[in-house]
Design an enzyme around this catalytic site. Structure first.
Site, PDB file in Angstrom:
ATOM      1  CE1 TYR A   1      -3.926  -1.711  -5.168  1.00  0.00           C
ATOM      2  CE2 TYR A   1      -1.869  -2.816  -5.711  1.00  0.00           C
ATOM      3  CZ  TYR A   1      -2.546  -1.787  -5.092  1.00  0.00           C
ATOM      4  OH  TYR A   1      -1.843  -0.834  -4.394  1.00  0.00           O
TER       5      TYR A   1
ATOM      6  CE  LYS B   1      -3.240   1.379  -7.105  1.00  0.00           C
ATOM      7  NZ  LYS B   1      -3.242   2.741  -6.558  1.00  0.00           N
TER       8      LYS B   1
ATOM      9  CB  THR C   1       8.561  -1.196  -1.924  1.00  0.00           C
ATOM     10  OG1 THR C   1       9.015  -0.161  -1.059  1.00  0.00           O
ATOM     11  CG2 THR C   1       9.534  -1.418  -3.025  1.00  0.00           C
ATOM     12  CG  ASN C   2       5.256  -4.763   0.319  1.00  0.00           C
ATOM     13  OD1 ASN C   2       5.713  -4.801  -0.816  1.00  0.00           O
ATOM     14  ND2 ASN C   2       4.475  -5.710   0.798  1.00  0.00           N
TER      15      ASN C   2
ATOM     16  N   GLY D   1      -7.671  10.095  -0.825  1.00  0.00           N
ATOM     17  CA  GLY D   1      -7.208   9.045   0.092  1.00  0.00           C
ATOM     18  C   GLY D   1      -6.531   9.649   1.316  1.00  0.00           C
TER      19      GLY D   1
ATOM     20  CG  LEU E   1       0.050   3.507   5.232  1.00  0.00           C
ATOM     21  CD1 LEU E   1       0.604   3.562   6.647  1.00  0.00           C
ATOM     22  CD2 LEU E   1       0.333   2.140   4.612  1.00  0.00           C
ATOM     23  CB  VAL E   2       0.094   7.025   1.621  1.00  0.00           C
ATOM     24  CG1 VAL E   2       1.115   7.959   1.003  1.00  0.00           C
ATOM     25  CG2 VAL E   2       0.555   5.580   1.483  1.00  0.00           C
TER      26      VAL E   2
ATOM     27  CE  LYS F   1      -3.023 -12.843  11.471  1.00  0.00           C
ATOM     28  NZ  LYS F   1      -2.614 -13.591  10.288  1.00  0.00           N
TER      29      LYS F   1
HETATM   30  P1  NAP Z   1      -5.541   2.947   2.717  1.00  0.00           P
HETATM   31  O1  NAP Z   1      -4.872   3.161   4.029  1.00  0.00           O
HETATM   32  O2  NAP Z   1      -6.378   1.734   2.544  1.00  0.00           O
HETATM   33  O3  NAP Z   1      -6.436   4.235   2.419  1.00  0.00           O
HETATM   34  C1  NAP Z   1      -7.233   4.272   1.274  1.00  0.00           C
HETATM   35  C2  NAP Z   1      -7.748   5.681   1.119  1.00  0.00           C
HETATM   36  O4  NAP Z   1      -8.529   5.738  -0.088  1.00  0.00           O
HETATM   37  C3  NAP Z   1      -8.658   6.125   2.263  1.00  0.00           C
HETATM   38  O5  NAP Z   1      -8.453   7.498   2.505  1.00  0.00           O
HETATM   39  C4  NAP Z   1     -10.049   5.889   1.687  1.00  0.00           C
HETATM   40  O6  NAP Z   1     -11.032   6.761   2.233  1.00  0.00           O
HETATM   41  C5  NAP Z   1      -9.815   6.257   0.223  1.00  0.00           C
HETATM   42  N1  NAP Z   1     -10.785   5.631  -0.654  1.00  0.00           N
HETATM   43  C6  NAP Z   1     -10.963   4.297  -0.872  1.00  0.00           C
HETATM   44  N2  NAP Z   1     -11.985   4.096  -1.734  1.00  0.00           N
HETATM   45  C7  NAP Z   1     -12.451   5.344  -2.058  1.00  0.00           C
HETATM   46  C8  NAP Z   1     -13.502   5.808  -2.882  1.00  0.00           C
HETATM   47  N3  NAP Z   1     -14.267   4.947  -3.586  1.00  0.00           N
HETATM   48  N4  NAP Z   1     -13.709   7.137  -2.976  1.00  0.00           N
HETATM   49  C9  NAP Z   1     -12.942   8.005  -2.280  1.00  0.00           C
HETATM   50  N5  NAP Z   1     -11.918   7.643  -1.494  1.00  0.00           N
HETATM   51  C10 NAP Z   1     -11.693   6.308  -1.373  1.00  0.00           C
HETATM   52  O7  NAP Z   1      -4.497   2.949   1.536  1.00  0.00           O
HETATM   53  P2  NAP Z   1      -2.958   3.365   1.545  1.00  0.00           P
HETATM   54  O8  NAP Z   1      -2.203   2.180   2.009  1.00  0.00           O
HETATM   55  O9  NAP Z   1      -2.779   4.696   2.195  1.00  0.00           O
HETATM   56  O10 NAP Z   1      -2.687   3.494  -0.012  1.00  0.00           O
HETATM   57  C11 NAP Z   1      -2.460   4.745  -0.636  1.00  0.00           C
HETATM   58  C12 NAP Z   1      -1.981   4.487  -2.041  1.00  0.00           C
HETATM   59  O11 NAP Z   1      -0.734   3.772  -1.995  1.00  0.00           O
HETATM   60  C13 NAP Z   1      -2.928   3.630  -2.875  1.00  0.00           C
HETATM   61  O12 NAP Z   1      -3.030   4.158  -4.165  1.00  0.00           O
HETATM   62  C14 NAP Z   1      -2.277   2.259  -2.872  1.00  0.00           C
HETATM   63  O13 NAP Z   1      -2.633   1.542  -4.015  1.00  0.00           O
HETATM   64  C15 NAP Z   1      -0.813   2.635  -2.843  1.00  0.00           C
HETATM   65  N6  NAP Z   1       0.100   1.616  -2.292  1.00  0.00           N
HETATM   66  C16 NAP Z   1      -0.099   1.126  -1.036  1.00  0.00           C
HETATM   67  C17 NAP Z   1       0.809   0.191  -0.532  1.00  0.00           C
HETATM   68  C18 NAP Z   1       0.706  -0.341   0.883  1.00  0.00           C
HETATM   69  O14 NAP Z   1       1.537  -1.183   1.276  1.00  0.00           O
HETATM   70  N7  NAP Z   1      -0.260   0.098   1.679  1.00  0.00           N
HETATM   71  C19 NAP Z   1       1.906  -0.229  -1.317  1.00  0.00           C
HETATM   72  C20 NAP Z   1       2.068   0.313  -2.589  1.00  0.00           C
HETATM   73  C21 NAP Z   1       1.162   1.240  -3.065  1.00  0.00           C
HETATM   74  P3  NAP Z   1     -11.900   6.326   3.542  1.00  0.00           P
HETATM   75  O15 NAP Z   1     -10.949   6.291   4.696  1.00  0.00           O
HETATM   76  O16 NAP Z   1     -12.902   7.401   3.675  1.00  0.00           O
HETATM   77  O17 NAP Z   1     -12.460   4.976   3.209  1.00  0.00           O
HETATM   78  P1  GDP Z   2       2.118  -8.417  -0.966  1.00  0.00           P
HETATM   79  O1  GDP Z   2       3.497  -7.862  -0.825  1.00  0.00           O
HETATM   80  O2  GDP Z   2       1.310  -7.675  -1.955  1.00  0.00           O
HETATM   81  O3  GDP Z   2       2.142  -9.892  -1.218  1.00  0.00           O
HETATM   82  O4  GDP Z   2       1.319  -8.149   0.358  1.00  0.00           O
HETATM   83  P2  GDP Z   2       1.387  -8.443   1.903  1.00  0.00           P
HETATM   84  O5  GDP Z   2       1.820  -7.237   2.632  1.00  0.00           O
HETATM   85  O6  GDP Z   2       0.022  -8.967   2.193  1.00  0.00           O
HETATM   86  O7  GDP Z   2       2.513  -9.551   2.186  1.00  0.00           O
HETATM   87  C1  GDP Z   2       2.278 -10.861   1.919  1.00  0.00           C
HETATM   88  C2  GDP Z   2       3.387 -11.788   2.424  1.00  0.00           C
HETATM   89  O8  GDP Z   2       3.386 -11.838   3.857  1.00  0.00           O
HETATM   90  C3  GDP Z   2       3.084 -13.199   1.939  1.00  0.00           C
HETATM   91  O9  GDP Z   2       4.281 -13.913   1.781  1.00  0.00           O
HETATM   92  C4  GDP Z   2       2.256 -13.757   3.085  1.00  0.00           C
HETATM   93  O10 GDP Z   2       2.259 -15.184   3.121  1.00  0.00           O
HETATM   94  C5  GDP Z   2       3.006 -13.161   4.276  1.00  0.00           C
HETATM   95  N1  GDP Z   2       2.185 -13.058   5.495  1.00  0.00           N
HETATM   96  C6  GDP Z   2       2.418 -13.707   6.676  1.00  0.00           C
HETATM   97  N2  GDP Z   2       1.462 -13.458   7.561  1.00  0.00           N
HETATM   98  C7  GDP Z   2       0.595 -12.589   6.969  1.00  0.00           C
HETATM   99  C8  GDP Z   2      -0.597 -11.941   7.392  1.00  0.00           C
HETATM  100  O11 GDP Z   2      -1.067 -12.110   8.512  1.00  0.00           O
HETATM  101  N3  GDP Z   2      -1.197 -11.102   6.504  1.00  0.00           N
HETATM  102  C9  GDP Z   2      -0.689 -10.874   5.267  1.00  0.00           C
HETATM  103  N4  GDP Z   2      -1.310 -10.022   4.440  1.00  0.00           N
HETATM  104  N5  GDP Z   2       0.421 -11.484   4.802  1.00  0.00           N
HETATM  105  C10 GDP Z   2       1.060 -12.330   5.649  1.00  0.00           C
END
Ligand code: NAP
Ligand code: GDP
Length: 326
Positions: free
Chosen positions: A144, A148, A172-173, A9, A13-14, A195
């Site tokens: 999801y 996980k 967290t988020n 990954g 983002l991470v 937006k």
């Molecule tokens: P992201 O920005 O969506 O990036 C996902 C990454 O996974 C990309 O590098 C993507 O590669 C790779 N990937 C997806 N499907 C794949 C596959 N089938 N085979 C190989 N690589 C694949 O995600 P992120 O937000 O950085 O998340 C990183 C980790 O943090 C995840 O495990 C997620 O569950 C966890 N997490 C995220 C959040 C959040 O708020 N974002 C919160 C809590 C936990 P490509 O770019 O090549 O598609």
């Molecule tokens: P969650 O923490 O897993 O629920 O993920 P999100 O980051 O998608 O946050 C969702 C919260 O933000 C909910 O309360 C949504 O109603 C609110 N929200 C408001 N506007 C948006 C939007 O444009 N996109 C998303 N994803 N959530 C939104």
């Protein structure tokens, strides 16, 4: 001894935040690259991790001694609600392949990434590391969350049967540069930044989904990256660890929107579309274990991090992951 750290990954983002920290912190410092380390940031173009053969090929190519496993199918509330089975299946496949191959290829340490979404919906707050399996997750991210949770189950089984040093982080988020800024599928901060940016640029309405009342804790991706690097070097326990700002730093979606309005410099009005889902009302997580283990950590203030990402988004609008350009 030389170490090869494979980040799955690596384009997300991470993953990008880890790359940023590794490239910008002084070599040899607590969060910097160590002289004996080679870091590999893999993307899906290097192998589809849902496929066992491609996963094995990736590991045979780089022979990682350590793996930070971030790859996943990821999305905000609305994407999770729409594709429950795909979130379940893709993430189960990815995780099972990465864990299995890490074991067969004798990786010495594997850190996987869970999320506070995995916790039960109805549970006593704050969330802590002992509560993952004590009730069903919120229905909005059922697929999801179950996929996980299985990582934690597998980590324990790999340790018990084979003595593997596998563990997991629970962030967290998260928000930061290189996030998915898609208008519909993204998480709340990147979706609302996009937006709000369009509302300012094109005079389009700025509509926030839901009531604005739900509460969330947000961690800046560069801070999270440092915590992963700390785990890599100093955390060797199969039990997961929550990586989060404090429980007292919960903010409402309305407060987040107001901060985004300020960071973007939007002078118009916004409204709430209350016909859309709010998702889980809150999921406050305790970072007590983290702070005890790491011995203190300076988180980037929320507004400061928001300014960084808004600047990044505006400067990189043409290449950022924005989905369809409106
Ligand atoms: P992201 O920005 O969506 O990036 C996902 C990454 O996974 C990309 O590098 C993507 O590669 C790779 N990937 C997806 N499907 C794949 C596959 N089938 N085979 C190989 N690589 C694949 O995600 P992120 O937000 O950085 O998340 C990183 C980790 O943090 C995840 O495990 C997620 O569950 C966890 N997490 C995220 C959040 C959040 O708020 N974002 C919160 C809590 C936990 P490509 O770019 O090549 O598609
Ligand atoms: P969650 O923490 O897993 O629920 O993920 P999100 O980051 O998608 O946050 C969702 C919260 O933000 C909910 O309360 C949504 O109603 C609110 N929200 C408001 N506007 C948006 C939007 O444009 N996109 C998303 N994803 N959530 C939104």
């Amino acid at each position: 001894m030389s170490n090869v750290i494979l980040v799955t990954g690596g384009s997300g983002l991470v993953g990008k935040a880890l790359q940023h920290v590794i490239e910008t912190e002084p070599v040899g410092s607590r969060f910097g690259k160590q002289p004996n380390e080679t870091w590999i940031f893999a993307t899906s173009a290097d192998g589809d991790l849902r496929d066992p053969a491609q996963t094995l090929k990736l590991f045979e190519k780089y022979k990682p001694t350590h793996v930070i496993h971030l790859a996943a199918l990821v999305g905000g509330l609305f994407k999770n609600m729409k594709y429950k089975l795909t979130f379940l299946r893709d993430n189960i496949l990815i995780n099972d392949n990465v864990l299995h191959v890490s074991h067969t290829q004798k990786t010495t340490k594997l850190i996987s990434c869970l999320s506070t979404c995995v916790f039960p919906d109805k549970v006593e707050y704050p969330l802590d590391e002992d509560k993952i399996h004590s009730g069903p997750p919120h229905e909005s991210n059922f697929g999801y969350a179950h996929a996980k949770r299985m990582v934690d189950v597998q980590n324990h089984a790999y340790k018990e049967e084979f003595g593997c040093n596998f563990t997991s982080a629970i962030p967290t988020n998260i928000f930061g540069p290189y996030d998915n800024y898609d208008l519909e599928d993204a998480h709340v901060i990147p979706a609302l930044v996009h937006k709000c940016y369009l509302a300012k640029k094109n005079g389009t309405p700025f509509i926030v989904s839901g009531t604005g009342k739900p509460l969330r804790q947000f961690i800046f991706s560069w801070d999270l990256a440092k915590l992963f690097i700390w785990m890599l070097r100093e955390y060797d326990d199969v039990e997961p660890i929550i990586l989060s700002v404090g429980e007292d730093e919960e903010v409402s979606i309305k407060e987040v929107t107001d901060a985004i309005v300020k960071a973007v410099g939007f002078e118009g009005e916004y409204s709430f579309d209350t016909s859309r889902a709010d998702g889980q009302f809150r999921k406050p997580a305790s970072n007590k274990k983290l702070l005890e283990r790491i011995g203190g950590f300076q988180f980037t203030p929320f507004e400061q991090a928001l300014d960084i990402i808004v600047k990044w988004f505006v400067e990189n609008y043409d290449t950022a992951r924005t989905g369809k350009k409106a």
